[in-house]
Design a protein around this motif. Structure first.
Motif, PDB file in Angstrom:
ATOM      1  N   ALA A 341       0.832  -1.207   0.000  1.00 60.35           N
ATOM      2  CA  ALA A 341       0.000   0.000   0.000  1.00 60.35           C
ATOM      3  C   ALA A 341       0.867   1.258   0.000  1.00 60.35           C
ATOM      4  O   ALA A 341       0.523   2.255  -0.649  1.00 60.35           O
ATOM      5  CB  ALA A 341      -0.928  -0.002   1.218  1.00 60.35           C
ATOM      6  N   ARG A 342       1.989   1.217   0.713  1.00 64.56           N
ATOM      7  CA  ARG A 342       2.889   2.375   0.748  1.00 64.56           C
ATOM      8  C   ARG A 342       3.567   2.579  -0.594  1.00 64.56           C
ATOM      9  O   ARG A 342       3.747   3.716  -1.044  1.00 64.56           O
ATOM     10  CB  ARG A 342       3.951   2.151   1.839  1.00 64.56           C
ATOM     11  CG  ARG A 342       4.766   3.392   2.173  1.00 64.56           C
ATOM     12  CD  ARG A 342       3.932   4.387   2.942  1.00 64.56           C
ATOM     13  NE  ARG A 342       4.705   5.539   3.366  1.00 64.56           N
ATOM     14  CZ  ARG A 342       4.933   6.613   2.622  1.00 64.56           C
ATOM     15  NH1 ARG A 342       4.447   6.681   1.395  1.00 64.56           N
ATOM     16  NH2 ARG A 342       5.636   7.626   3.096  1.00 64.56           N
ATOM     17  N   LEU A 343       3.938   1.486  -1.265  1.00 65.24           N
ATOM     18  CA  LEU A 343       4.626   1.587  -2.542  1.00 65.24           C
ATOM     19  C   LEU A 343       3.675   1.919  -3.683  1.00 65.24           C
ATOM     20  O   LEU A 343       4.081   2.490  -4.692  1.00 65.24           O
ATOM     21  CB  LEU A 343       5.334   0.261  -2.868  1.00 65.24           C
ATOM     22  CG  LEU A 343       6.473  -0.177  -1.948  1.00 65.24           C
ATOM     23  CD1 LEU A 343       6.978  -1.540  -2.373  1.00 65.24           C
ATOM     24  CD2 LEU A 343       7.605   0.844  -1.976  1.00 65.24           C
ATOM     25  N   ASN A 344       2.421   1.560  -3.526  1.00 64.62           N
ATOM     26  CA  ASN A 344       1.478   1.624  -4.639  1.00 64.62           C
ATOM     27  C   ASN A 344       0.932   3.021  -4.894  1.00 64.62           C
ATOM     28  O   ASN A 344       0.057   3.197  -5.741  1.00 64.62           O
ATOM     29  CB  ASN A 344       0.316   0.652  -4.378  1.00 64.62           C
ATOM     30  CG  ASN A 344      -0.384   0.256  -5.661  1.00 64.62           C
ATOM     31  OD1 ASN A 344       0.247   0.174  -6.719  1.00 64.62           O
ATOM     32  ND2 ASN A 344      -1.672   0.027  -5.585  1.00 64.62           N
ATOM     33  N   LEU A 345       1.420   4.019  -4.166  1.00 63.00           N
ATOM     34  CA  LEU A 345       0.964   5.387  -4.417  1.00 63.00           C
ATOM     35  C   LEU A 345       1.332   5.822  -5.830  1.00 63.00           C
ATOM     36  O   LEU A 345       0.513   6.362  -6.569  1.00 63.00           O
ATOM     37  CB  LEU A 345       1.590   6.342  -3.394  1.00 63.00           C
ATOM     38  CG  LEU A 345       1.321   7.841  -3.611  1.00 63.00           C
ATOM     39  CD1 LEU A 345      -0.172   8.137  -3.530  1.00 63.00           C
ATOM     40  CD2 LEU A 345       2.098   8.680  -2.602  1.00 63.00           C
ATOM     41  N   TRP A 346       2.590   5.597  -6.219  1.00 62.77           N
ATOM     42  CA  TRP A 346       3.058   5.942  -7.565  1.00 62.77           C
ATOM     43  C   TRP A 346       3.662   4.694  -8.194  1.00 62.77           C
ATOM     44  O   TRP A 346       4.811   4.351  -7.933  1.00 62.77           O
ATOM     45  CB  TRP A 346       4.094   7.071  -7.511  1.00 62.77           C
ATOM     46  CG  TRP A 346       3.570   8.347  -6.952  1.00 62.77           C
ATOM     47  CD1 TRP A 346       3.946   8.966  -5.801  1.00 62.77           C
ATOM     48  CD2 TRP A 346       2.550   9.174  -7.532  1.00 62.77           C
ATOM     49  NE1 TRP A 346       3.236  10.112  -5.616  1.00 62.77           N
ATOM     50  CE2 TRP A 346       2.364  10.270  -6.666  1.00 62.77           C
ATOM     51  CE3 TRP A 346       1.778   9.091  -8.691  1.00 62.77           C
ATOM     52  CZ2 TRP A 346       1.438  11.284  -6.926  1.00 62.77           C
ATOM     53  CZ3 TRP A 346       0.858  10.090  -8.949  1.00 62.77           C
ATOM     54  CH2 TRP A 346       0.697  11.169  -8.083  1.00 62.77           C
ATOM     55  N   THR A 347       2.872   4.007  -8.994  1.00 64.68           N
ATOM     56  CA  THR A 347       3.301   2.779  -9.659  1.00 64.68           C
ATOM     57  C   THR A 347       3.392   3.027 -11.160  1.00 64.68           C
ATOM     58  O   THR A 347       2.463   3.569 -11.766  1.00 64.68           O
ATOM     59  CB  THR A 347       2.318   1.636  -9.382  1.00 64.68           C
ATOM     60  OG1 THR A 347       2.264   1.401  -7.976  1.00 64.68           O
ATOM     61  CG2 THR A 347       2.756   0.368 -10.090  1.00 64.68           C
ATOM     62  N   PHE A 348       4.507   2.615 -11.735  1.00 62.78           N
ATOM     63  CA  PHE A 348       4.720   2.791 -13.171  1.00 62.78           C
ATOM     64  C   PHE A 348       5.024   1.422 -13.796  1.00 62.78           C
ATOM     65  O   PHE A 348       6.000   0.770 -13.435  1.00 62.78           O
ATOM     66  CB  PHE A 348       5.878   3.763 -13.430  1.00 62.78           C
ATOM     67  CG  PHE A 348       5.631   5.131 -12.878  1.00 62.78           C
ATOM     68  CD1 PHE A 348       4.917   6.068 -13.593  1.00 62.78           C
ATOM     69  CD2 PHE A 348       6.102   5.479 -11.606  1.00 62.78           C
ATOM     70  CE1 PHE A 348       4.672   7.327 -13.067  1.00 62.78           C
ATOM     71  CE2 PHE A 348       5.867   6.730 -11.084  1.00 62.78           C
ATOM     72  CZ  PHE A 348       5.150   7.668 -11.818  1.00 62.78           C
ATOM     73  N   HIS A 349       4.171   1.003 -14.723  1.00 60.23           N
ATOM     74  CA  HIS A 349       4.329  -0.269 -15.406  1.00 60.23           C
ATOM     75  C   HIS A 349       5.136  -0.055 -16.681  1.00 60.23           C
ATOM     76  O   HIS A 349       4.661   0.597 -17.619  1.00 60.23           O
ATOM     77  CB  HIS A 349       2.962  -0.880 -15.732  1.00 60.23           C
ATOM     78  CG  HIS A 349       2.150  -1.249 -14.523  1.00 60.23           C
ATOM     79  ND1 HIS A 349       2.167  -2.513 -13.967  1.00 60.23           N
ATOM     80  CD2 HIS A 349       1.311  -0.506 -13.750  1.00 60.23           C
ATOM     81  CE1 HIS A 349       1.375  -2.542 -12.914  1.00 60.23           C
ATOM     82  NE2 HIS A 349       0.840  -1.339 -12.757  1.00 60.23           N
ATOM     83  N   LEU A 350       6.354  -0.590 -16.700  1.00 59.85           N
ATOM     84  CA  LEU A 350       7.209  -0.426 -17.870  1.00 59.85           C
ATOM     85  C   LEU A 350       6.839  -1.477 -18.910  1.00 59.85           C
ATOM     86  O   LEU A 350       6.877  -2.679 -18.616  1.00 59.85           O
ATOM     87  CB  LEU A 350       8.678  -0.563 -17.481  1.00 59.85           C
ATOM     88  CG  LEU A 350       9.180   0.379 -16.381  1.00 59.85           C
ATOM     89  CD1 LEU A 350      10.688   0.246 -16.234  1.00 59.85           C
ATOM     90  CD2 LEU A 350       8.808   1.812 -16.686  1.00 59.85           C
ATOM     91  N   PRO A 351       6.491  -1.062 -20.109  1.00 60.57           N
ATOM     92  CA  PRO A 351       6.081  -2.030 -21.139  1.00 60.57           C
ATOM     93  C   PRO A 351       7.267  -2.826 -21.662  1.00 60.57           C
ATOM     94  O   PRO A 351       8.415  -2.367 -21.633  1.00 60.57           O
ATOM     95  CB  PRO A 351       5.476  -1.143 -22.235  1.00 60.57           C
ATOM     96  CG  PRO A 351       6.135   0.185 -22.055  1.00 60.57           C
ATOM     97  CD  PRO A 351       6.403   0.332 -20.582  1.00 60.57           C
ATOM     98  N   SER A 352       6.992  -4.033 -22.146  1.00 65.38           N
ATOM     99  CA  SER A 352       8.033  -4.861 -22.745  1.00 65.38           C
ATOM    100  C   SER A 352       8.412  -4.313 -24.116  1.00 65.38           C
ATOM    101  O   SER A 352       7.726  -3.446 -24.673  1.00 65.38           O
ATOM    102  CB  SER A 352       7.536  -6.303 -22.885  1.00 65.38           C
ATOM    103  OG  SER A 352       6.455  -6.354 -23.814  1.00 65.38           O
ATOM    104  N   LEU A 353       9.500  -4.808 -24.669  1.00 67.41           N
ATOM    105  CA  LEU A 353       9.952  -4.365 -25.985  1.00 67.41           C
ATOM    106  C   LEU A 353       8.924  -4.697 -27.058  1.00 67.41           C
ATOM    107  O   LEU A 353       8.705  -3.911 -27.985  1.00 67.41           O
ATOM    108  CB  LEU A 353      11.296  -5.011 -26.309  1.00 67.41           C
ATOM    109  CG  LEU A 353      11.992  -4.585 -27.606  1.00 67.41           C
ATOM    110  CD1 LEU A 353      12.212  -3.087 -27.638  1.00 67.41           C
ATOM    111  CD2 LEU A 353      13.318  -5.315 -27.775  1.00 67.41           C
TER     112      LEU A 353
END
Length: 523
Positions: A341-353
């Motif tokens: 919950a603490r980490l999930n404030l700013w989550t960035f999903h990096l797309p695959s190639l």
């Protein structure tokens, strides 16, 4: 036509007229080209007589100006907190009507602290006003002096806006490693990340498959925060998959002399990150105990080293990286929900190639330049070789299991083996065969190992055709909370056409074909 309204402090020295008999609050209302409809004169109760005197002076030279005396008392007019708080409350309760009135804040009077507060409140638009500065007349001049109006709405200044845009573009380029990426989704992600990194100190979570550039991006985020002076310390990169048992505790949090049988003290990586950034790569590999201490350190800036009876302080910005879905790990009890919950404030999903085919060519150019710098010579593709490799690289069927790591290694191999710096079609064909074989072996080995762990020697009874599907089913079971949840995931499309939607029963029958059960594949 809008009316001019002036808000300003009573000048306890200047408005007495001791400087060339110039009284700025009064003379401001004497300019024919700047008629003042209303003057909100702020004063302290100790100067109530002077305030009434100034009001009479304004009325004498500008009868059409309404003067309203606003009494605000300060214990210390040089105390920034007290001054800002009082003016903020004044602005909040004022009731501005900027459709009918033009507001101006008079800067000439009041302490320097008051002037700073006026700047902050007008620039933030808590006070929708322009600033006005008055100056006394020259020696021997009997005019009211001069005034100058400054609008702090920075969006109105094209030259300034261009400079802001240029800096913003530089920050984006930094985060992208200088690569001219074309993917609109990825560029939007970088835009958002740059805004968060430069305005917030909260933890950032980078999610994505291996090889998508989480480590490189963490380094660039550190450089960005360093440039924006949000951090002063160093970047400490920790690969959590290498930390096991008590060694993990000691490495991260340090230990006191005598702990773990040691004769020396150790500061630990959290202490090294003090004032800087702690990048916990593969944070999903940390044990639950380490996760708990990390959470406490992030929230309080304090933690206990091993063998210590007192806490030490380390304040750092946290960037976490993971290649697995942390939400699923929380559901499986393998990751602490409070840390997630603490980490999930700013989550960035990096797309695959594979999800960024339009960015493959810019990354090829970037990798080629990097290899040229590494090997100290120029390289280039023959026309037919470049076309063939580009078609292969952008083909949706191309696996790119290691993402950008595979792309970088591929380019380095071809350049190293290129005679006289020319990459030919034959070389590209050999490289494509090499990559395809690597990915095939990796996939086969992973599936074979998984099935062997679950089935033992009976894997030889499973047709090669069924092995890939069965390995996928086992992974889905291990990533689901229950047999029913796994069934819903695996039969999500076909279940729509069925009258009876007993997904758990369908999955149980499938596993029974191979003498397997829910318990045997999930334990």
């Amino acid at each position: 036509m809008k009316k001019n309204v002036v808000i300003g402090f009573l000048g306890t020295q200047l408005d007495m007229g001791r400087k060339r008999k110039w009284r700025p609050s009064i003379q401001l209302c004497q300019h024919a080209d700047f008629p003042v409809a209303r003057f909100e004169l702020i004063h302290d109760m100790r100067y109530r007589r002077l305030a009434h005197d100034v009001k009479q002076g304004i009325t004498a030279i500008s009868p059409e100006t309404e003067v309203l005396l606003q009494e605000i008392n300060f214990q210390d007019p040089w105390d920034f907190e007290e001054m800002y708080g009082a003016l903020f409350d004044f602005a909040r309760d004022y009731g501005f009507d900027d459709e009918r009135e033009n507001y101006h804040v008079h800067l000439t009077t009041g302490t320097h602290v008051a002037q700073i507060c006026w700047f902050l409140l007008t620039e933030s638009r808590h006070i929708p006003a322009k600033l006005i500065q008055t100056s006394p007349p020259r020696e021997g001049d009997d005019t009211a002096g001069s005034f100058q109006v400054v609008d702090l709405d920075l969006s109105k200044y094209n030259a300034l806006q261009k400079r802001f845009d240029l800096v913003h573009q530089e920050y984006n380029t930094l985060l992208k490693g200088g690569i001219e990426t074309r993917s609109s989704d990825f560029n939007a992600l970088i835009e958002r990340m740059e805004l968060v990194a430069t305005t917030s100190d909260a933890p950032l979570l980078l999610l994505g498959p291996t090889g998508t550039g989480k480590s490189e991006l963490a380094s660039r985020l550190y450089e960005l925060k360093l440039q924006r002076r949000r951090v002063k310390g160093r970047l400490v990169h920790v690969n959590c998959s290498t930390l096991k048992g008590e060694r993990a505790m000691s490495t991260l949090f340090g230990h006191r002399r005598g702990a773990m049988g040691t004769q020396s003290e150790r500061g630990g990586l959290l202490q090294e990150a003090n004032g800087g950034i702690l990048f916990l790569d593969e944070i999903d590999e940390l044990g639950l105990d380490e996760q708990a201490i990390i959470l406490h350190a992030v929230e309080s800036g304090k933690y206990f080293p091993l063998g210590s009876d007192y806490e030490v302080t380390s304040r750092f910005h946290l960037i976490a990286g993971a290649s697995r879905d942390l939400a699923q790990l929380v559901a499986q009890g393998k990751f602490r929900p409070d840390l997630f919950a603490r980490l999930n404030l700013w989550t960035f999903h990096l797309p695959s190639l594979r999800q960024r085919p339009e960015d493959i060519q810019p990354n090829l150019d970037f990798e080629l330049a990097r290899v040229e710098k590494l090997l100290g010579m120029r390289f280039s593709f023959n026309a037919d070789a470049a076309k063939r490799y580009s078609q292969f690289a952008t083909n949706p069927a191309t696996h790119w299991a290691g993402n950008f790591r595979d792309l970088s290694a591929s380019m380095q191999r071809m350049c190293t083996l290129a005679p006289r710096g020319r990459i030919t079609l034959a070389m590209v064909e050999r490289e494509i065969e090499t990559l395809s074989q690597q990915w095939e072996n990796t996939a086969e080995n992973a599936d074979t190992k998984l099935l062997a762990d679950v089935m033992g020697g009976s894997i030889s009874d499973v047709d090669e055709f069924d092995r890939v599907q069965l390995a996928h089913v086992i992974r889905a079971c291990r990533e689901s909370e229950s047999l029913s949840a796994a069934g819903r995931r695996l039969f999500g499309a076909s279940r729509v056409q069925k009258k009876s939607k007993n997904d758990a029963d369908r999955l149980k029958k499938y596993l029974n074909k191979f003498d397997l059960s829910w318990t045997s594949v999930t334990e």
